[in-house]
Scaffold this motif. Structure first.
Motif, mmCIF file in Angstrom:
data_model
loop_
_atom_site.group_PDB
_atom_site.id
_atom_site.type_symbol
_atom_site.label_atom_id
_atom_site.label_comp_id
_atom_site.label_asym_id
_atom_site.label_seq_id
_atom_site.Cartn_x
_atom_site.Cartn_y
_atom_site.Cartn_z
ATOM 1 N N ILE A 162 42.823 45.679 28.150
ATOM 2 C CA ILE A 162 41.398 45.930 27.939
ATOM 3 C C ILE A 162 40.682 44.587 27.985
ATOM 4 C CG2 ILE A 162 39.656 46.865 26.382
ATOM 5 C CD1 ILE A 162 41.885 48.607 25.149
ATOM 6 N N ALA A 163 39.643 44.502 28.801
ATOM 7 C CA ALA A 163 38.966 43.219 28.996
ATOM 8 C C ALA A 163 37.499 43.421 29.294
ATOM 9 C CB ALA A 163 39.617 42.454 30.158
ATOM 10 N N ARG A 164 36.708 42.382 29.031
ATOM 11 C CA ARG A 164 35.360 42.354 29.575
ATOM 12 C C ARG A 164 35.492 42.105 31.068
ATOM 13 N NH1 ARG A 164 30.499 39.034 26.752
ATOM 14 N NH2 ARG A 164 31.223 40.415 25.062
ATOM 15 N N GLY A 165 34.685 42.818 31.882
ATOM 16 C CA GLY A 165 34.828 42.734 33.332
ATOM 17 C C GLY A 165 33.594 42.200 34.034
ATOM 18 N N ARG A 166 33.805 41.699 35.228
ATOM 19 C CA ARG A 166 32.713 41.245 36.101
ATOM 20 C C ARG A 166 33.133 41.394 37.545
ATOM 21 N NH1 ARG A 166 33.489 36.060 38.338
ATOM 22 N NH2 ARG A 166 35.183 34.839 37.381
ATOM 23 N N GLU A 167 32.169 41.330 38.458
ATOM 24 C CA GLU A 167 32.470 41.349 39.876
ATOM 25 C C GLU A 167 33.100 40.025 40.297
ATOM 26 O OE1 GLU A 167 32.214 43.926 42.021
ATOM 27 O OE2 GLU A 167 31.692 45.084 40.228
ATOM 28 N N ASP A 168 33.855 40.049 41.387
ATOM 29 C CA ASP A 168 34.551 38.848 41.834
ATOM 30 C C ASP A 168 33.610 37.687 42.105
ATOM 31 O OD1 ASP A 168 36.993 40.176 41.723
ATOM 32 O OD2 ASP A 168 36.863 40.847 43.803
ATOM 33 N N ASP A 169 32.407 37.967 42.589
ATOM 34 C CA ASP A 169 31.479 36.895 42.951
ATOM 35 C C ASP A 169 30.394 36.659 41.899
ATOM 36 O OD1 ASP A 169 30.207 39.283 43.377
ATOM 37 O OD2 ASP A 169 29.537 38.846 45.420
ATOM 38 N N ASP A 170 30.518 37.290 40.720
ATOM 39 C CA ASP A 170 29.581 37.037 39.632
ATOM 40 C C ASP A 170 29.844 35.665 39.013
ATOM 41 O OD1 ASP A 170 28.288 39.431 39.878
ATOM 42 O OD2 ASP A 170 29.318 40.420 38.207
ATOM 43 N N PRO A 171 28.850 35.093 38.329
ATOM 44 C CA PRO A 171 29.095 33.855 37.580
ATOM 45 C C PRO A 171 30.214 34.040 36.565
ATOM 46 C CG PRO A 171 26.738 34.314 37.706
ATOM 47 C CD PRO A 171 27.437 35.534 38.249
ATOM 48 N N GLU A 172 30.877 32.942 36.220
ATOM 49 C CA GLU A 172 32.022 32.997 35.307
ATOM 50 C C GLU A 172 31.640 33.579 33.946
ATOM 51 O OE1 GLU A 172 35.492 29.861 34.438
ATOM 52 O OE2 GLU A 172 33.580 29.240 33.572
ATOM 53 N N GLY A 173 30.405 33.360 33.521
ATOM 54 C CA GLY A 173 29.973 33.895 32.238
ATOM 55 C C GLY A 173 30.356 32.991 31.087
ATOM 56 N N ASP A 174 30.394 33.569 29.894
ATOM 57 C CA ASP A 174 30.586 32.831 28.660
ATOM 58 C C ASP A 174 31.861 33.309 27.966
ATOM 59 O OD1 ASP A 174 30.134 31.200 26.506
ATOM 60 O OD2 ASP A 174 28.424 32.330 25.711
ATOM 61 N N LYS A 181 38.359 42.273 39.101
ATOM 62 C CA LYS A 181 39.351 43.169 39.696
ATOM 63 C C LYS A 181 40.354 42.383 40.531
ATOM 64 C CE LYS A 181 36.279 47.171 39.683
ATOM 65 N NZ LYS A 181 35.537 48.170 40.484
ATOM 66 N N ARG A 182 39.905 41.273 41.094
ATOM 67 C CA ARG A 182 40.845 40.421 41.841
ATOM 68 C C ARG A 182 41.895 39.852 40.895
ATOM 69 N NH1 ARG A 182 37.615 36.114 44.383
ATOM 70 N NH2 ARG A 182 37.013 37.776 45.827
ATOM 71 N N ASP A 183 41.477 39.429 39.696
ATOM 72 C CA ASP A 183 42.451 38.963 38.700
ATOM 73 C C ASP A 183 43.513 40.032 38.443
ATOM 74 O OD1 ASP A 183 41.182 36.487 38.159
ATOM 75 O OD2 ASP A 183 39.881 37.389 36.647
ATOM 76 N N LEU A 184 43.051 41.250 38.231
ATOM 77 C CA LEU A 184 43.960 42.329 37.846
ATOM 78 C C LEU A 184 44.817 42.827 38.999
ATOM 79 C CD1 LEU A 184 41.681 44.361 35.419
ATOM 80 C CD2 LEU A 184 43.245 42.472 34.932
ATOM 81 N N SER A 185 44.420 42.525 40.225
ATOM 82 C CA SER A 185 45.222 42.952 41.378
ATOM 83 C C SER A 185 46.607 42.316 41.356
ATOM 84 C CB SER A 185 44.502 42.615 42.681
ATOM 85 O OG SER A 185 44.450 41.206 42.892
ATOM 86 N N MET A 186 46.734 41.157 40.684
ATOM 87 C CA MET A 186 48.046 40.516 40.589
ATOM 88 C C MET A 186 49.014 41.388 39.793
ATOM 89 S SD MET A 186 47.120 36.496 39.985
ATOM 90 C CE MET A 186 45.982 36.774 38.622
ATOM 91 N N VAL A 187 48.498 42.025 38.746
ATOM 92 C CA VAL A 187 49.335 42.909 37.942
ATOM 93 C C VAL A 187 49.714 44.152 38.743
ATOM 94 C CG1 VAL A 187 49.478 44.231 35.802
ATOM 95 C CG2 VAL A 187 48.201 42.073 35.849
ATOM 96 N N ALA A 188 48.747 44.663 39.493
ATOM 97 C CA ALA A 188 48.974 45.878 40.270
ATOM 98 C C ALA A 188 50.036 45.687 41.346
ATOM 99 C CB ALA A 188 47.661 46.340 40.900
ATOM 100 N N GLN A 189 50.297 44.451 41.732
ATOM 101 C CA GLN A 189 51.342 44.190 42.720
ATOM 102 C C GLN A 189 52.741 44.254 42.106
ATOM 103 O OE1 GLN A 189 50.475 40.473 44.729
ATOM 104 N NE2 GLN A 189 48.346 41.050 45.065
ATOM 105 N N LEU A 190 52.809 44.194 40.778
ATOM 106 C CA LEU A 190 54.101 44.141 40.098
ATOM 107 C C LEU A 190 54.445 45.430 39.357
ATOM 108 C CD1 LEU A 190 53.762 40.525 38.657
ATOM 109 C CD2 LEU A 190 55.112 41.235 40.641
#
Length: 217
Positions: A162-174, A181-190
């Protein structure tokens, strides 16, 4: 809690500048001195987005690992629901605090680092729960942490994130820096994706809630 957040961000940025993504967490908990108002994510209750998921799930039981347990509220709730829980944090002060706060608890609290987990934890847990903790990491440590999570899941087991989410090209935020979703795609490969929810919670924050599983042997 604004002052607590600002203090945490200051510590995180100073550690990041030194190439240390996790050391500031021990500083934060140690300086808090048992005052939970000085820990910005310490709500004194289980995460509501975890509770919502648990309320919709049949009780599976089994061995559960809580990643980055903080003061132990999520771990205690999972134990209450019948899981055999191990909960760990990279900050020794957080682990000691959790043990004091939950004296007599069936939860096993441990000091450990997700980037270098104990070998005996490999593929050992029926449920691995990660709520917001990977978000405090950036760059390569974040990637390493996400890749480490699947290795903890037993055959037939599941990983809940469970995480706070953002689009791949959104600012990094605070702080806590949202995942993409790109971050999480690494998990989906495993692991095998069971479900992925992209929603706005009651606080108005965009959240990702994902479940992956490892096929049974």
């Amino acid at each position: 809690m604004a002052d607590a957040h600002d203090h945490a961000l200051e510590l995180a940025e100073a550690a990041h500048a030194k190439g240390d993504e996790t050391g500031w967490l021990e500083t934060l908990y140690a300086r808090a001195g048992g005052d939970a108002t000085k820990v910005p994510w310490a709500d004194g209750e289980p995460n509501p987005n975890l509770l919502d998921w648990l309320d919709r799930e049949p009780a599976h039981g089994g061995r559960c690992l809580v990643v980055g347990c903080g003061l132990g509220d999520d771990a205690e709730e999972l134990a209450r629901r019948g899981y055999e829980v191990t909960a760990f944090d990279v900050a020794p002060s957080a682990v000691e605090w959790a043990r004091r706060s939950h004296a007599g608890s069936p939860v096993t609290y441990a000091v450990a680092d997700l980037l270098h987990p104990p070998a005996e934890w490999t593929q050992s847990f029926d449920l691995v729960v990660e709520v917001y903790t990977v978000q405090v990491l950036r760059g390569e440590p974040r990637r390493e942490a996400l890749l480490a999570l699947p290795g903890l899941v037993a055959p037939g087991g599941r990983l809940l994130l469970i995480a706070r989410g953002r689009e791949d090209d959104d600012p990094e935020g605070d702080l806590p820096w949202p995942l993409t979703k790109r971050d999480l795609s690494m998990v989906a490969q495993l692991l095998t994706t069971e479900s992925f929810e992209d929603f706005v919670d009651t606080g108005g924050h965009r959240r990702f809630r994902a479940v992956w599983s490892r096929p049974a042997e």
